[in-house]
Each structure stands twice: as structure tokens, then as C-alpha cells.
Design a protein around this motif. Structure first.
Motif, short mmCIF file in Angstrom:
data_model
loop_
_atom_site.label_atom_id
_atom_site.label_comp_id
_atom_site.label_asym_id
_atom_site.label_seq_id
_atom_site.Cartn_x
_atom_site.Cartn_y
_atom_site.Cartn_z
N ARG A 139 0.84 -1.20 0.00
CA ARG A 139 0.00 0.00 0.00
C ARG A 139 0.87 1.25 0.00
O ARG A 139 0.58 2.23 -0.70
CB ARG A 139 -0.94 -0.01 1.21
N ALA A 140 1.94 1.24 0.77
CA ALA A 140 2.87 2.38 0.77
C ALA A 140 3.44 2.62 -0.62
O ALA A 140 3.56 3.77 -1.07
CB ALA A 140 3.99 2.14 1.78
N MET A 141 3.77 1.55 -1.31
CA MET A 141 4.30 1.69 -2.67
C MET A 141 3.24 2.25 -3.62
O MET A 141 3.52 3.10 -4.47
CB MET A 141 4.81 0.34 -3.17
N SER A 142 2.01 1.77 -3.48
CA SER A 142 0.94 2.25 -4.34
C SER A 142 0.72 3.75 -4.16
O SER A 142 0.38 4.46 -5.12
CB SER A 142 -0.37 1.50 -4.05
N TYR A 143 0.89 4.25 -2.95
CA TYR A 143 0.69 5.66 -2.67
C TYR A 143 1.84 6.54 -3.18
O TYR A 143 1.69 7.77 -3.25
CB TYR A 143 0.55 5.88 -1.16
N PHE A 144 2.95 5.94 -3.51
CA PHE A 144 4.16 6.72 -3.79
C PHE A 144 4.01 7.55 -5.06
O PHE A 144 3.78 7.04 -6.15
CB PHE A 144 5.37 5.79 -3.92
N ASP A 145 4.17 8.86 -4.91
CA ASP A 145 4.08 9.79 -6.03
C ASP A 145 4.82 11.06 -5.62
O ASP A 145 4.24 11.97 -5.02
CB ASP A 145 2.61 10.09 -6.37
N LEU A 146 6.10 11.14 -5.97
CA LEU A 146 6.91 12.28 -5.56
C LEU A 146 6.42 13.59 -6.18
O LEU A 146 6.50 14.64 -5.56
CB LEU A 146 8.38 12.06 -5.94
N ALA A 147 5.91 13.50 -7.41
CA ALA A 147 5.39 14.72 -8.03
C ALA A 147 4.21 15.26 -7.24
O ALA A 147 4.12 16.47 -6.96
CB ALA A 147 4.98 14.44 -9.48
N GLU A 148 3.30 14.38 -6.86
CA GLU A 148 2.13 14.79 -6.09
C GLU A 148 2.55 15.41 -4.76
O GLU A 148 1.94 16.39 -4.30
CB GLU A 148 1.23 13.58 -5.84
N LEU A 191 4.77 18.83 -9.77
CA LEU A 191 5.89 18.92 -10.70
C LEU A 191 7.07 18.16 -10.12
O LEU A 191 7.64 18.55 -9.09
CB LEU A 191 6.27 20.39 -10.94
N LEU A 192 7.46 17.07 -10.78
CA LEU A 192 8.50 16.20 -10.24
C LEU A 192 9.82 16.93 -10.07
O LEU A 192 10.54 16.70 -9.09
CB LEU A 192 8.68 14.98 -11.14
N ALA A 193 10.16 17.81 -10.98
CA ALA A 193 11.43 18.52 -10.88
C ALA A 193 11.53 19.30 -9.57
O ALA A 193 12.61 19.43 -8.99
CB ALA A 193 11.60 19.46 -12.07
N ASP A 194 10.39 19.81 -9.08
CA ASP A 194 10.41 20.60 -7.85
C ASP A 194 10.82 19.77 -6.64
O ASP A 194 11.27 20.32 -5.63
CB ASP A 194 9.03 21.22 -7.60
N ALA A 195 10.68 18.43 -6.74
CA ALA A 195 11.06 17.58 -5.62
C ALA A 195 12.56 17.62 -5.35
O ALA A 195 12.99 17.36 -4.22
CB ALA A 195 10.62 16.14 -5.89
N PHE A 196 13.36 17.99 -6.36
CA PHE A 196 14.81 17.88 -6.22
C PHE A 196 15.53 19.22 -6.27
O PHE A 196 16.76 19.26 -6.27
CB PHE A 196 15.35 16.97 -7.34
N ARG A 197 14.80 20.33 -6.28
CA ARG A 197 15.46 21.63 -6.45
C ARG A 197 16.35 22.00 -5.28
O ARG A 197 17.31 22.77 -5.43
CB ARG A 197 14.42 22.72 -6.70
N ALA A 198 16.07 21.47 -4.11
CA ALA A 198 16.87 21.80 -2.93
C ALA A 198 18.07 20.87 -2.76
O ALA A 198 18.88 21.06 -1.85
CB ALA A 198 16.01 21.75 -1.68
N SER A 199 18.22 19.89 -3.64
CA SER A 199 19.27 18.89 -3.47
C SER A 199 20.53 19.28 -4.24
O SER A 199 20.47 19.69 -5.40
CB SER A 199 18.79 17.52 -3.97
N ASP A 200 21.68 19.13 -3.58
CA ASP A 200 22.97 19.31 -4.24
C ASP A 200 23.64 17.98 -4.53
O ASP A 200 24.81 17.93 -4.93
CB ASP A 200 23.90 20.15 -3.35
N ALA A 201 22.92 16.91 -4.33
CA ALA A 201 23.48 15.56 -4.51
C ALA A 201 23.73 15.25 -5.98
O ALA A 201 23.09 15.82 -6.88
CB ALA A 201 22.56 14.52 -3.90
N ARG A 202 24.62 14.33 -6.22
CA ARG A 202 24.84 13.77 -7.55
C ARG A 202 24.01 12.50 -7.66
O ARG A 202 24.01 11.67 -6.74
CB ARG A 202 26.32 13.47 -7.77
N PHE A 203 23.33 12.34 -8.77
CA PHE A 203 22.44 11.22 -8.98
C PHE A 203 22.99 10.27 -10.04
O PHE A 203 23.58 10.70 -11.03
CB PHE A 203 21.05 11.70 -9.42
N CYS A 204 22.75 9.00 -9.82
CA CYS A 204 23.00 7.97 -10.83
C CYS A 204 21.74 7.12 -10.94
O CYS A 204 21.29 6.54 -9.95
CB CYS A 204 24.19 7.10 -10.46
#
Length: 369
Positions: free
Chosen positions: A282-291, A296-309
Motif C-alpha cells: 500500500r505504501a508503494m501504491s501511494y508513492f508519487d513524488l510529483a504529487e 511537478l516532479l522537478a520541484d522535488a529535487f530543487r533543494a538537493s545538491d546531490a549527484r544522482f545515478c
């Protein structure tokens, strides 16, 4: 926390403060089971947090206490391995809601009885919130890298979005930032199989001597199909019969693939709790970072300085490369540093758990930069 070498140390930590949840409730006395490998540096700057998949656990590189099998990522974590415990202090915690030592529906509530279905519905962010509380208790305020595959990748993304000060590197493998409808549908089939089992008893089966093993086995069978590729099933089983020369014209496991799925389902009931399966899926079904971040999904990461792979596999139809590309586009739009690779592997979604040498090289290379 001591900085002495810690090799496959298993611990259970109880949080001293209530854990707030996205549903508006809070949990008292949350316990988090975790394992640690390697040596924590004096500066506490060499921590790699591994986040496990749906039915995984903290035993990432040590034998499972119930099955005796090697850790689920033993090939990846250890001295001289891609996640090198001679260099890194590696942590892996059993997620909130699970059944391998962390607080979940099978745990005792404050009244001394198992929570069962009184356990609050949790989210991926709640799981990560519990992990962050663990890190705070251990005195760790910076992560060299966070690594997660499948549901672990969702946790990694949630950590990057909601606690951007913590990780320096984020590795997301065979995962998504928003659970698609098809995957929600598969998970609902599994939950319905469990709750339709008469032994489920509205979730209050603890201590009764009867558990919804049949329903849980069917749920596992359905899920396991999604972890594999058609090519791998065909190569491994094809239409070959199981221990017989001809079809029985009945409903026994005539085909090898049928016998294999039945075995996977039955063995799963020996190590996992049905109610935990309900809550985690159920937790996985609810998962929606954009929501979670205004749509807007991009807004989820604007505060991050991390490098992503970001890593996908060409035969993964559960979380196909298309979903990884959408994530990468959002990361690019947020201004994040991101690298992306689609790896070729015959195993489907489970490729991140199996022998894919290219994955070893990518992980080791990302951690060495």
C-alpha cells in the motif's frame, strides 16, 4: 556510536521520540532493526545507506536468520566488492511496517497486543523518516551515498527530495518516482489474495495458530512473475513438464514454471508476514513524488545538491526504462547533476539482485568519484 570496526553487526534501536506519520497519526516506541558493516570514519563521512526492496530486509550481506541463505546483496557488499566495506561504513535498516525486527503490524502495540490492522497506514516517506531518526540517533548527519533498488530506489528518491541536506550521492536502480497504474493493479491482486484467505481473520491471526499462508503464497507468485522477464522464464523453464512424461489432464503443477512459482510462494510464507505485505505494498501504491511536491516532479529535487545515478535494465517491464528517463528529465530540469545508464541483462526487474557485471562496474565507479 563507536568508530571501531563493525562487521555484520545486527542491532535493534528503539526511538525515544514518537514518529509522526503522513496519515496524521504517530507511533510510540518505534523499533528499527539494522545491520552495519565496515568501520565508521572519525569524521563520520564514509556512510553508505542501502535501502532494501519490497520484501527485503537488513541482512544485505549476512546470512538470513530464517532461511540461512546468503545476504540478498552479498555479491555487492563486502571487502573489495563494489560497495567496499574496507572503505565504507554500510548501513541497511529493515523498513517500518516490515517483519524482520522493525515495528510493523505484527509488533506489540502499547496495550501489549499485536497491532494487526490497528497499525496505521504508512508511506515510503514514513519509512525514510524512520531511517532518518535512526541516523540522528547514531550521530550521522551526512551520507556519502544512498543506494536503493526497486522500492529501495523509491526510498532513495524520497530521502533526496525530503531530506536534501543528508545525501551527497544518490543511486537509484530499477525504480520509479511515481507508481504507475499497472503496478498498483498487480499489488491489489496480491492484497486481495491475502484478505480473501479465511485464515486472514481480518488481520487478527497472530497467536491463533492459523495464518493466511495460501493467500500470501498466491500474492508472492503474482508478484514474482513481474520480477522476471519472458526471456528468462522461457530459457529456464519453457514449456517443459515437471517430473513427468506427459500432461496429467488435471490441475497439478504439470509445467516446471508452475512448480517453480508454487515453491516460491510456499517458501515466502516461511519468512514474511502477510499483514506486512499489505502495508508495504500500500505504501508503494501511494508513492508519487510529483504529487508530494505540487505536481511537478522537478520541484522535488530543487533543494538537493546531490549527484544522482539512475540505472535501468532493458528487460525490466515492471519499472521499464521509460520511467527512469522521465526521472532523469525531471532531475535535469531541477538542475541536478545526473548520470543515466540502461544496462542489458536477461533477468528482468530482478537483474539488480543477480549477476550483472556491468552493474558492479557502474556502482563501483559512481562510489569512487
Amino acid at each position: 556510536m563507536a568508530t571501531a570496526a563493525v562487521i555484520a553487526a545486527s542491532e535493534v534501536l528503539e526511538l525515544t521520540e514518537p514518529l509522526p506519520l503522513d496519515c496524521g497519526q504517530q507511533l510510540e516506541g518505534v523499533r528499527i532493526a539494522y545491520e552495519a558493516y565496515g568501520t565508521l570514519s572519525p569524521a563520520r563521512d564514509n556512510v553508505v545507506l542501502i535501502q532494501h526492496a519490497t520484501t527485503g530486509d537488513q541482512h544485505v550481506a549476512s546470512p538470513h536468520p530464517k532461511t540461512g541463505k546468503p545476504g540478498w546483496w552479498d555479491r555487492m557488499v563486502g571487502p573489495g566488492k563494489p560497495i567496499d566495506t574496507d572503505r565504507f561504513f554500510v548501513l541497511c535498516a529493515n523498513v517500518l511496517g516490515s517483519c524482520m525486527g522493525s515495528t510493523g503490524p505484527g509488533s506489540l502495540a502499547p496495550d501489549g497486543k499485536p497491532y494487526a490492522m490497528r497499525f496505521p497506514v504508512i508511506t515510503i516517506r514514513d519509512m525514510v523518516r524512520a531511517q532518518v531518526a535512526l541516523l540522528d540517533t547514531l550521530g550521522i548527519d551526512k551520507l556519502y551515498c544512498v543506494v536503493g533498488g526497486s522500492m529501495g530506489g523509491m526510498q532513495s528518491l524520497s530521502l533526496a527530495a525530503n531530506w536534501p541536506h543528508l545525501p551527497e550521492r544518490i543511486m537509484v536502480i530499477a525504480a520509479t518516482a511515481t507508481m504507475p497504474a499497472q503496478n498498483i493493479a498487480f499489488q491489489e491482486v496480491g492484497r486481495q489474495a491475502i484478505t480473501a484467505d479465511p485464515n486472514w481473520q481480518q488481520g487478527a491471526y497472530y497467536g491463533t495458530g492459523k495464518a493466511p499462508d495460501a493467500g500470501l503464497a498466491v500474492a508472492r507468485m503474482a508478484a514474482h512473475i513481474t520480477y522476471l522477464s519472458e526471456a528468462s522464464l522461457t530459457e529456464k523453464f519453457g514449456r517443459r513438464l515437471q517430473d513427468r512424461a506427459s500432461k496429467t489432464f488435471g490441475f497439478d503443477a504439470d509445467f516446471q514454471v508452475e512448480s517453480y512459482l508454487r515453491h516460491q510462494g510456499a517458501s515466502f510464507t516461511n519468512r514474511f508476514d502477510a499483514n506486512s505485505y499489505l502495508y508495504i505494498t500500500r505504501a508503494m501504491s501511494y508513492f508519487d513524488l510529483a504529487e508530494e511536491h505540487g505536481g511537478l516532479l522537478a520541484d522535488a529535487f530543487r533543494a538537493s545538491d546531490a549527484r544522482f545515478c539512475v540505472i535501468s535494465f532493458d528487460t525490466d517491464w515492471l519499472y521499464p526504462t521509460e520511467l527512469s528517463r522521465k526521472l532523469v528529465h525531471a532531475l535535469n530540469a531541477s538542475g541536478a547533476q545526473v548520470s543515466f545508464v540502461e544496462l542489458s541483462a536477461p533477468f528482468g526487474h530482478d537483474s539488480f539482485l543477480l549477476e550483472v557485471p556491468a552493474l558492479d562496474r557502474v556502482i563501483a565507479g559512481f562510489l569512487s568519484r
